[in-house]
Design a protein around this motif. Sequence first.
Motif: not given
Length: 209
Positions: A120-121, A47-48, A123-124, A45, A102, A127-128
């Motif tokens: 934030e990692d 990340n942002r 959250r990603c 995945v 990360s 989502d997946h």
Amino acid sequence: MAVLGLELLAEMVARPPRQLYTAKDLGAPTFLVDDQIVSRRDFTVMNREGNLLQCSHYVPIGCPHFPVVVYAHGNCGSRGDADAYVNLLLPAKIGVVSFDFSGAGLSGGDLCTLGHNESEDLRCVVDHVLTLKGVTSIALWGRSMGAAACTMVAATDRRIEAVVLDSCFLSIERVALDVAKKYVNSIPFLESAIMMGKSFGGIRLDKND
């Protein structure tokens, strides 16, 4: 001398040693836990920040629909730390997703933020996971830094059905002081720096963070 000690502490907190491993260390892609056949499906995945997060999805074979627990590892940990949870949850036909934050394990990036960016990692990854076939609901299980990330995600994401927090720390100040006590002989200067909100090694030591 004090500045050098603080920079060393900042480095230890923000760039801890990685838990390195190979795909072979994760074990066979298909295995048995009690009477349940389990398939491990590795995926990535982004990340942002544009870093690839290395992930593993442990699926109970024969179950068309099942809930999933996303495991978030602690500081210096990796997705391999989820083995105990795989053995606990898969016989109950609950899938597990584990991943490297990360800056940890085999994922991209090189900075640990003790839960801030890690949330934030997470959250990603959530989502997946919710797009994966068969997944009916999702819960989070975090340890230490991972527990801090889980707290931040669960506080704002109503898709999270349940949360397990193991050894979650209360503040960055407490973590910094604990690290100092373990690795640094004298810490009065460190405590003063935290109270004044000083920044060393690119990291602001703020008692309110």
